[in-house]
Design a protein around this motif. Structure first.
Motif, mmCIF file in Angstrom:
data_model
loop_
_atom_site.group_PDB
_atom_site.id
_atom_site.type_symbol
_atom_site.label_atom_id
_atom_site.label_comp_id
_atom_site.label_asym_id
_atom_site.label_seq_id
_atom_site.Cartn_x
_atom_site.Cartn_y
_atom_site.Cartn_z
ATOM 1 N N GLN B 132 16.172 -0.967 8.765
ATOM 2 C CA GLN B 132 15.661 -0.259 7.582
ATOM 3 C C GLN B 132 16.535 -0.631 6.388
ATOM 4 O O GLN B 132 16.059 -0.858 5.287
ATOM 5 C CB GLN B 132 15.772 1.257 7.778
ATOM 6 N N ARG B 136 15.544 -2.919 3.122
ATOM 7 C CA ARG B 136 15.256 -1.984 2.026
ATOM 8 C C ARG B 136 14.862 -2.756 0.772
ATOM 9 O O ARG B 136 15.493 -3.719 0.387
ATOM 10 C CB ARG B 136 16.466 -1.090 1.756
ATOM 11 N N PRO B 137 13.777 -2.318 0.103
ATOM 12 C CA PRO B 137 13.182 -3.168 -0.928
ATOM 13 C C PRO B 137 13.928 -3.206 -2.264
ATOM 14 O O PRO B 137 13.504 -3.916 -3.154
ATOM 15 C CB PRO B 137 11.788 -2.583 -1.108
ATOM 16 N N ASP B 138 14.986 -2.432 -2.439
ATOM 17 C CA ASP B 138 15.730 -2.602 -3.685
ATOM 18 C C ASP B 138 17.071 -3.274 -3.389
ATOM 19 O O ASP B 138 17.357 -3.643 -2.251
ATOM 20 C CB ASP B 138 15.914 -1.256 -4.411
ATOM 21 N N VAL B 159 6.552 -3.762 3.065
ATOM 22 C CA VAL B 159 5.505 -3.172 2.237
ATOM 23 C C VAL B 159 4.307 -4.109 2.133
ATOM 24 O O VAL B 159 3.157 -3.681 2.047
ATOM 25 C CB VAL B 159 6.065 -2.863 0.837
ATOM 26 N N LYS B 161 1.428 -6.369 3.264
ATOM 27 C CA LYS B 161 0.618 -6.360 4.484
ATOM 28 C C LYS B 161 0.723 -7.651 5.281
ATOM 29 O O LYS B 161 0.530 -7.670 6.486
ATOM 30 C CB LYS B 161 -0.854 -6.133 4.121
ATOM 31 N N VAL B 242 9.969 3.376 13.773
ATOM 32 C CA VAL B 242 11.119 3.564 12.897
ATOM 33 C C VAL B 242 10.946 2.818 11.576
ATOM 34 O O VAL B 242 11.314 3.311 10.518
ATOM 35 C CB VAL B 242 12.415 3.086 13.596
ATOM 36 N N GLN B 245 5.751 1.454 7.340
ATOM 37 C CA GLN B 245 5.367 2.319 6.226
ATOM 38 C C GLN B 245 4.497 3.458 6.754
ATOM 39 O O GLN B 245 4.169 3.499 7.931
ATOM 40 C CB GLN B 245 4.538 1.519 5.217
ATOM 41 N N ASP B 246 4.103 4.349 5.880
ATOM 42 C CA ASP B 246 3.287 5.518 6.234
ATOM 43 C C ASP B 246 3.995 6.373 7.282
ATOM 44 O O ASP B 246 3.384 6.824 8.258
ATOM 45 C CB ASP B 246 1.894 5.117 6.770
ATOM 46 N N GLY B 247 5.279 6.556 7.126
ATOM 47 C CA GLY B 247 6.020 7.416 8.033
ATOM 48 C C GLY B 247 5.990 6.942 9.473
ATOM 49 O O GLY B 247 5.979 7.736 10.396
ATOM 50 N N TYR B 249 3.588 5.361 10.939
ATOM 51 C CA TYR B 249 2.253 5.263 11.516
ATOM 52 C C TYR B 249 1.628 3.905 11.197
ATOM 53 O O TYR B 249 0.593 3.808 10.549
ATOM 54 C CB TYR B 249 1.391 6.414 10.985
ATOM 55 N N ASP B 253 -1.184 0.703 5.618
ATOM 56 C CA ASP B 253 -2.622 0.627 5.863
ATOM 57 C C ASP B 253 -2.973 0.069 7.246
ATOM 58 O O ASP B 253 -3.920 -0.683 7.392
ATOM 59 C CB ASP B 253 -3.243 -0.280 4.777
#
Lengths: 475, 304
Positions: B132, B136-138, B159, B161, B242, B245-247, B249, B253
């Motif tokens: 993670q 991390r994207p930043d 992030v 797809k 873990v 995205q989407d918690g 899940y 998308d």
């Protein structure tokens, strides 16, 4: 709601949503069949009197299961339970607290001897819709119609904020008590704004002007966490849409009316928010961050405005600088032609409690719930929990010195007057929530426009409406 | 002796068989049953609905998305892991040339052996949390910290797809390699030195040593590795949960969703019948895969 279990406290609020509706519970239609007999009404009871409205045996044992999460368990052991004992000195309270409600309580249902009173909350809570559909929960109509503890001439339902009974109702029947009052809005640091002479914007033009000023200071003006909290943002868009077009906008969305999402007001709000990315007011990296990571940036003054509910202050207590001074402002209005006042807010009740229908002393469970709705117990909850969260009991926290953030959210709620909106669709139709989240990330990070956003979600709403296997809810 | 043999054997088997039936066979059969019901986890008598859960499942786009991801995983995960692990194992054991007629690994191979195995010691959830931070994207993430320092724009691997599934798969491969290096090393150690010696005398290069000697003699081990990794591809859950995205899940998308992810979420929403149906599908897929692989890759074992 202070430190690490903060994730859980957020869930508790989610639970409200997960609640308000029965989730996609195909079986709720059984309800009609189930609850009118109410044979459990005098389970383990004696005669019903105004002071003992459920006919509880004086020496009854009530088993109380508390979710030991954001609100802890101290409010129960030091507040609710002693108060219950004062009212019923001969009764016994059997207290249990856990973070894994499902593991503790679900087997008890399967075994046919569930605890009387359960605080069903947290990430490992049971699905309320399933509990209702399987006829495990006591009908609370009896409770809401009982005389209240503080004033026997008043029914319990008249001592709580409007909407409390509805929030815990499933197609019209109340099964769940949502105890904590929650207000949604956009948070900022009182200190940061004061130091720079900024003020919370009232309308969209003001919001954009403020964003420009904040950006000039090298601070990200606005943001939310795309990885797991995109629903904070659709909430903002929809509340603004409601301000533009009136509260019925949200009602139509909940009721899956044709074209509810593609309504002009909704598209207008979505289009407005969708422009933030291209203006550089939102950090593209936020799409991949979690709520705690973005919230931390706000605490570090790297982010100015963040949308969330008023549990945020308690949740962030550990990482917030002392002089940060959380302030909640309502979602900015659009312009002068709005139908609702600029101060309108979304408010809802959260943190669910139920009484088990087939428990040994159902009457004692209901009585425990009635006692916790007294002003004394409700105030104890607000005082003891670290979040100092106000409850749904009207007037219970009058005169209590709330921390800055909750104070501001209470003020916003009071200022909103009758312009309080609510929505339930995310709890009723989880697939629609999922679609709205995905579409919102697309919108807010600049890949689609407001119209495409609305059409995408509308398509999903139409599909759900057509799907006969999904139980529909109305409000 | 012969007389009491069967009661004697049965006596020893009774306890393990009992345990196996109680904890494996019975729950499996029970899952088949529950998948035919609308059980939500509370009532004592689940309602029988036949194949409705399966019908619903096969109509669900996310189910097919998950199947597609499993196919991608099934090809890429074993292929890449085995290729890299074989390469490393060869370097560590055989690649260094021969000393006094004994093949050795490259310089420092003892150290590398520990380094490669290290990720295997970490719990998968910890690996997930670690990545993670890597992704991390930043600029606080490892990858993007380096990229932004070098003047590039940050990338959001989880992030996007198109990259999300590959980013997660990379973590799985990174973690798995150590184990397979050790597995293949053990296999190589049991290849008699004389074969290498003979091949070398005939003037074989390292390249042909690998493809003509090591690979064929390791075939059994590779086959086992393939089955393990294939099953891991079906069992792909923890990292998605873990990292996605989407918690967790399977986001964004549904771009990283797997059957286990779908199962977990169905179960957590008290759709236990539906979740069981996914479990049954997964069971048959895994079983079919294992049987097929063992059949297809069957070759004559070389005795040495």
């Amino acid at each position: 709601m202070s430190n690490s279990p903060s994730e859980l406290s957020r869930r508790t609020v989610l639970r409200r949503a997960a609640v308000a509706g029965a989730l996609a519970v195909p079986a709720v239609s059984f309800l009609a069949a189930c609850s009118d007999d109410d044979k459990g009404g005098d389970t383990g009871g004696t005669a019903k009197t105004p002071t003992n409205p459920f006919g509880m045996k004086e020496d009854a044992t009530v088993e109380v299961v508390i979710f030991d999460g954001g609100y802890g368990q101290k409010y129960a052991t030091d507040g609710l339970e002693p108060n219950f004992k004062t009212a019923w000195p001969k009764a016994t309270v059997k207290h249990t607290a856990t973070q894994d409600i499902t593991a503790l309580v679900q087997p008890r249902f399967q075994g046919g001897n569930p605890p009387e009173f359960v605080n069903n909350s947290g990430t490992k809570s049971m699905d309320f819709g399933a509990l209702v559909a399987d006829e495990q929960l006591a009908d609370l109509t009896e409770l809401w119609d009982a005389p209240s503890v503080d004033d026997p001439n008043k029914k319990v339902r008249d001592t709580v904020f409007a909407g409390t009974v509805d929030a815990g109702s499933f197609n019209g029947k109340p099964f769940v008590l949502y105890y904590v009052s929650t207000v949604f809005g956009i948070w900022h640091s009182g200190k940061l704004f004061k130091d720079n002479g900024w003020e919370a914007p009232k309308d969209w033009a003001g919001f954009l002007a403020l964003c420009e000023k904040i950006k000039a200071k090298g601070i990200t003006p606005y943001g939310y966490a795309g990885a797991n909290a995109a629903y904070y943002q659709w909430n903002v868009i929809l509340v603004q849409a409601a301000k533009i077009g009136g509260g019925d906008i949200l009602k139509n969305i909940d009721n899956l009316e044709d074209g509810a999402w593609t309504n002009e007001a909704v598209v207008k709000a979505a289009s407005a928010w969708g422009t933030l990315a291209s203006k550089g007011y939102i950090n593209p990296a936020f799409e991949g961050l979690k709520h705690t990571e973005v919230q931390l940036q706000q605490n570090q003054y790297k982010l100015a405005m963040y949308p969330s509910g008023d549990w945020l202050e308690g949740e962030q207590a550990a990482t917030t600088p002392k002089d940060f001074e959380y302030q909640l402002a309502p979602v900015p209005a659009y312009d002068g032609s709005d139908k609702l006042s600029p101060g309108a807010v979304r408010s809802a009740a959260g943190e669910g409690y139920f009484v088990s229908k087939s428990s040994a002393n159902k009457a004692a469970g209901l009585e425990f719930m009635r006692q916790m709705l007294s002003k004394k117990s409700a105030r104890a909850f607000t005082e003891i929990t670290e979040a100092h969260a106000p409850t749904v009991v009207a007037g219970a926290s009058d005169g209590f010195a709330f921390p800055a953030g909750v104070k501001s959210s209470q003020a916003a709620l009071a200022a909103a007057g009758k312009d309080v909106v609510t929505l339930f669709f995310d709890g009723w139709y989880q697939d629609l929530d999922k679609e709205a989240r995905a579409a919102t990330n697309e919108l807010m990070f600049g890949r689609i426009d407001g119209k495409a956003w609305a059409e995408r979600i509308q398509k999903k709403a139409d599909a759900i409406k057509k799907d006969a296997s999904i139980t529909k809810f109305k409000r | 002796m012969r007389h009491g043999k069967y009661p004697f054997v049965a006596g020893f088997l009774f306890l393990p068989v009992l345990l196996y039936v109680t904890f494996v066979i019975y729950p499996t059969l029970r899952t088949f049953y529950i998948s035919m019901t609308a059980w939500r986890g509370f009532s004592v008598a689940p309602k029988w609905i036949g194949f409705d859960n399966y019908k619903q499942l096969f109509d669900d786009d996310r189910f097919w998305q998950a199947i597609k991801h499993h196919l991608e995983l099934l090809v890429a995960l074993p292929l890449i892991t085995i290729a890299v692990a074989l390469f490393f194992a060869f370097l560590l054991n055989v690649g260094g040339g021969s000393k006094g007629g004994v093949r050795t690994g490259v310089w420092g191979s003892k150290f590398y052996r520990v380094v490669f195995f290290l990720p295997q010691v970490l719990a998968i959830a910890i690996v997930g949390v670690m990545f993670q931070t890597v992704y991390r994207p930043d600029n606080t993430g490892l990858v993007n910290g380096v990229l932004t320092k070098l003047g590039f724009d940050p990338v959001a691997l989880l992030v996007n797809k198109n990259t999300a599934l590959w980013a997660i798969m990379f973590v799985a491969i990174w973690q798995a390699i150590g184990f397979y290096v050790v597995l293949f090393s053990a296999g190589m150690a049991s290849i008699p030195a004389e074969i290498y010696e003979a091949a070398e005398l005939d003037g074989a290069s390292r390249f042909s040593l690998f493809f003509r000697v090591t690979l064929p003699l390791l075939w059994d081990t590779i086959q086992v590795a393939w089955v393990y990794l294939g099953i891991a591809a079906f069992d792909f859950f923890a990292l998605v949960n873990v990292l996605a995205q989407d918690g967790g899940y399977g986001g964004p998308d549904g771009a990283t969703t797997t059957l286990a992810t779908e199962l977990y979420y169905a179960a957590s929403k008290s759709k236990l019948g539906y979740a069981s149906a996914i479990g049954v599908v997964l069971f048959f897929l895994t079983l079919t895969f294992a049987a097929l692989t063992l059949r297809v890759t069957k070759r004559e074992t070389i005795e040495y």
